[in-house]
Enzyme design. Structure first.
Site, PDB file in Angstrom:
ATOM      1  N   ALA A  66     -22.383  24.006   0.453  1.00 24.47           N
ATOM      2  CA  ALA A  66     -21.227  23.238  -0.036  1.00 24.47           C
ATOM      3  C   ALA A  66     -21.162  21.970   0.797  1.00 24.47           C
ATOM      4  O   ALA A  66     -21.662  21.924   1.922  1.00 24.47           O
ATOM      5  CB  ALA A  66     -19.962  24.056   0.140  1.00 24.47           C
ATOM      6  N   GLY A 112     -23.613  27.704   0.235  1.00 27.31           N
ATOM      7  CA  GLY A 112     -23.421  27.702  -1.218  1.00 27.31           C
ATOM      8  C   GLY A 112     -24.729  27.593  -1.988  1.00 27.31           C
ATOM      9  O   GLY A 112     -24.808  28.013  -3.147  1.00 27.31           O
ATOM     10  N   GLU A 115     -25.974  31.053  -2.149  1.00 30.91           N
ATOM     11  CA  GLU A 115     -25.121  31.770  -3.112  1.00 30.91           C
ATOM     12  C   GLU A 115     -25.429  31.363  -4.554  1.00 30.91           C
ATOM     13  O   GLU A 115     -25.363  32.185  -5.461  1.00 30.91           O
ATOM     14  CB  GLU A 115     -23.641  31.503  -2.784  1.00 30.91           C
ATOM     15  CG  GLU A 115     -23.228  32.164  -1.486  1.00 30.91           C
ATOM     16  CD  GLU A 115     -21.876  31.668  -0.994  1.00 30.91           C
ATOM     17  OE1 GLU A 115     -21.750  30.463  -0.722  1.00 30.91           O
ATOM     18  OE2 GLU A 115     -20.946  32.479  -0.914  1.00 30.91           O
ATOM     19  N   GLU A 135     -22.384  29.840   7.375  1.00 33.46           N
ATOM     20  CA  GLU A 135     -20.960  29.449   7.407  1.00 33.46           C
ATOM     21  C   GLU A 135     -20.285  29.780   8.733  1.00 33.46           C
ATOM     22  O   GLU A 135     -19.379  29.065   9.173  1.00 33.46           O
ATOM     23  CB  GLU A 135     -20.191  30.133   6.267  1.00 33.46           C
ATOM     24  CG  GLU A 135     -20.492  29.602   4.879  1.00 33.46           C
ATOM     25  CD  GLU A 135     -21.689  30.257   4.209  1.00 33.46           C
ATOM     26  OE1 GLU A 135     -22.451  30.982   4.893  1.00 33.46           O
ATOM     27  OE2 GLU A 135     -21.858  30.048   3.003  1.00 33.46           O
TER      28      GLU A 135
HETATM   29  N1  COA Z   1     -22.831  19.076   3.359  1.00 28.79           N
HETATM   30  C1  COA Z   1     -22.792  17.726   3.453  1.00 28.79           C
HETATM   31  N2  COA Z   1     -23.841  16.985   3.888  1.00 28.79           N
HETATM   32  C2  COA Z   1     -24.960  17.631   4.217  1.00 28.79           C
HETATM   33  C3  COA Z   1     -25.073  19.029   4.150  1.00 28.79           C
HETATM   34  C4  COA Z   1     -23.940  19.763   3.678  1.00 28.79           C
HETATM   35  N3  COA Z   1     -23.957  21.094   3.547  1.00 28.79           N
HETATM   36  N4  COA Z   1     -26.307  19.386   4.580  1.00 28.79           N
HETATM   37  C5  COA Z   1     -26.942  18.241   4.885  1.00 28.79           C
HETATM   38  N5  COA Z   1     -26.137  17.182   4.689  1.00 28.79           N
HETATM   39  C6  COA Z   1     -26.430  15.759   4.878  1.00 28.79           C
HETATM   40  C7  COA Z   1     -26.443  15.391   6.364  1.00 28.79           C
HETATM   41  O1  COA Z   1     -25.128  15.152   6.824  1.00 28.79           O
HETATM   42  C8  COA Z   1     -27.286  14.134   6.329  1.00 28.79           C
HETATM   43  O2  COA Z   1     -26.519  13.076   5.846  1.00 28.79           O
HETATM   44  P1  COA Z   1     -26.534  11.618   6.613  1.00 28.79           P
HETATM   45  O3  COA Z   1     -27.970  11.196   6.506  1.00 28.79           O
HETATM   46  O4  COA Z   1     -25.594  10.783   5.804  1.00 28.79           O
HETATM   47  O5  COA Z   1     -26.118  11.881   8.013  1.00 28.79           O
HETATM   48  C9  COA Z   1     -28.320  14.458   5.248  1.00 28.79           C
HETATM   49  O6  COA Z   1     -27.746  15.470   4.453  1.00 28.79           O
HETATM   50  C10 COA Z   1     -29.646  14.961   5.803  1.00 28.79           C
HETATM   51  O7  COA Z   1     -29.378  16.105   6.610  1.00 28.79           O
HETATM   52  P2  COA Z   1     -29.864  16.232   8.142  1.00 28.79           P
HETATM   53  O8  COA Z   1     -28.953  17.194   8.829  1.00 28.79           O
HETATM   54  O9  COA Z   1     -30.027  14.879   8.756  1.00 28.79           O
HETATM   55  O10 COA Z   1     -31.313  16.871   7.913  1.00 28.79           O
HETATM   56  P3  COA Z   1     -32.121  17.779   8.951  1.00 28.79           P
HETATM   57  O11 COA Z   1     -33.503  17.884   8.398  1.00 28.79           O
HETATM   58  O12 COA Z   1     -31.949  17.289  10.334  1.00 28.79           O
HETATM   59  O13 COA Z   1     -31.413  19.233   8.863  1.00 28.79           O
HETATM   60  C11 COA Z   1     -30.381  21.133   7.769  1.00 28.79           C
HETATM   61  C12 COA Z   1     -31.434  19.987   7.683  1.00 28.79           C
HETATM   62  C13 COA Z   1     -30.345  21.761   6.399  1.00 28.79           C
HETATM   63  C14 COA Z   1     -30.821  22.141   8.816  1.00 28.79           C
HETATM   64  C15 COA Z   1     -29.006  20.517   8.153  1.00 28.79           C
HETATM   65  O14 COA Z   1     -28.731  19.438   7.281  1.00 28.79           O
HETATM   66  C16 COA Z   1     -27.873  21.500   8.051  1.00 28.79           C
HETATM   67  O15 COA Z   1     -27.731  22.343   8.913  1.00 28.79           O
HETATM   68  N6  COA Z   1     -27.022  21.349   7.004  1.00 28.79           N
HETATM   69  C17 COA Z   1     -25.837  22.145   6.840  1.00 28.79           C
HETATM   70  C18 COA Z   1     -26.159  23.549   6.379  1.00 28.79           C
HETATM   71  C19 COA Z   1     -24.898  24.367   6.278  1.00 28.79           C
HETATM   72  O16 COA Z   1     -24.231  24.661   7.238  1.00 28.79           O
HETATM   73  N7  COA Z   1     -24.598  24.775   5.030  1.00 28.79           N
HETATM   74  C20 COA Z   1     -23.465  25.616   4.770  1.00 28.79           C
HETATM   75  C21 COA Z   1     -22.258  24.820   4.469  1.00 28.79           C
HETATM   76  S1  COA Z   1     -20.868  25.873   4.200  1.00 28.79           S
END
Ligand code: COA
Length: 259
Positions: A66, A112, A115, A135
């Site tokens: 999400a 999400g 999910e 989460e």
């Molecule tokens: N919601 C909003 N933005 C998200 C996102 C999410 N769930 N997951 C990634 N993004 C965005 C990042 O903020 C970043 O945006 P920016 O370039 O404007 O800063 C962009 O996507 C790229 O992500 P980034 O974190 O730089 O890539 P990465 O390769 O370093 O890491 C992940 C990849 C997937 C490990 C990391 O993005 C992450 O942990 N995301 C969240 C996962 C999460 O907790 N999901 C559950 C949400 S309830």
């Protein structure tokens, strides 16, 4: 229909829905949820669509969760509403779709995103896919059905560990746990998924719908078996069962009409 956050195409009666926010790793914001809901309505209502694939743009992410940037403004009530709306308008609608909907997971399927894949009828994953319910890292729990659907797939203990640690698992481990049906090279992901759906298209559509209903209605009690008996009986009210049985006896190939 034209969408801002989705790409859609119809190929050989397969509706391909691609979540398209690559700069945010295809995270599910309000707009994506609303558009996914409309795209699933198309699956239900468009007679040309026999099945659907849900996937993500690019090779990095299916859906990274999400959209976290929308969380700061939530309180107890609006948080519950967000989860309820998503579940009712997207996740439950996917799970109960009368036509098969398969997740082709092409990278991160987190929160999400995991999910969303779990709500599909089954999952095919690329070899670089990663699954997780992170989460708890944000002080949250899954809100789009993860605690419920994961238990059904992997059992209580594994679901507990998976969700409490928030750890990511690789596609091959997800396959071993029973989350994923098949792991394929990234460049073959869509073709392999389409191939499975073409096989399903050759079967009687009303029987496929009843399979989805019965399996979704799985129940340890007699109720599940009773439901199956009722649906089995209903098959005999279709033209397709006559075609299927007659063509077997006459040693020719069936042509099903979905009637
Ligand atoms: N919601 C909003 N933005 C998200 C996102 C999410 N769930 N997951 C990634 N993004 C965005 C990042 O903020 C970043 O945006 P920016 O370039 O404007 O800063 C962009 O996507 C790229 O992500 P980034 O974190 O730089 O890539 P990465 O390769 O370093 O890491 C992940 C990849 C997937 C490990 C990391 O993005 C992450 O942990 N995301 C969240 C996962 C999460 O907790 N999901 C559950 C949400 S309830």
């Amino acid at each position: 229909m034209n969408y801002q956050t989705l790409l859609t195409s119809l190929e050989n009666n397969i509706f391909i829905i691609t979540i398209n926010r690559p700069d945010k790793l295809n995270a599910l914001n309000k707009n994506v949820i609303e558009e996914l809901s409309a795209a699933i309505d198309e699956v239900y209502n468009n007679a040309e669509i026999k099945s659907a694939i849900i996937t993500g743009t690019g090779e990095k992410a299916f859906v990274a969760g999400a959209d976290i940037s929308e969380f700061l403004q939530l309180d107890k009530n609006s948080g519950e509403s967000l989860a309820r709306k998503g579940q009712q308008t997207v996740f439950d609608k996917i799970e109960n779709s009368p036509k098969p909907i398969i997740a082709a997971v092409n990278g991160f399927a987190l929160g999400g995103g995991c999910e969303l894949a779990l709500a599909c009828h089954f999952i095919i994953a690329s070899d670089n896919a990663k699954f997780g319910q992170p989460e708890v890292n944000l002080g949250l729990i899954p809100g789009y059905g993860g605690t419920q659907r994961l238990v059904q797939l992997v059992g209580k203990s594994r679901a507990m560990q998976f969700i409490m640690t928030g750890e990511m698992i690789k596609a091959e481990d997800a396959e071993q746990y029973g989350i994923v049906n098949k792991v394929v090279p990234q460049n073959k992901l869509l073709d392999e998924t389409k191939e499975i759906l073409q096989k399903i298209h050759s079967k009687a559509p009303l029987a496929i719908t009843k399979v989805i209903e019965c399996v979704n209605n799985f129940d340890h009690t007699q109720q599940g078996y009773d439901f199956e008996m009722k649906k089995f009986g209903e098959c005999f009210a279709t033209e397709d069962v006559k075609e299927g049985v007659n063509t077997f006896l006459e040693k020719r190939k069936p042509v099903f009409k979905g009637k």
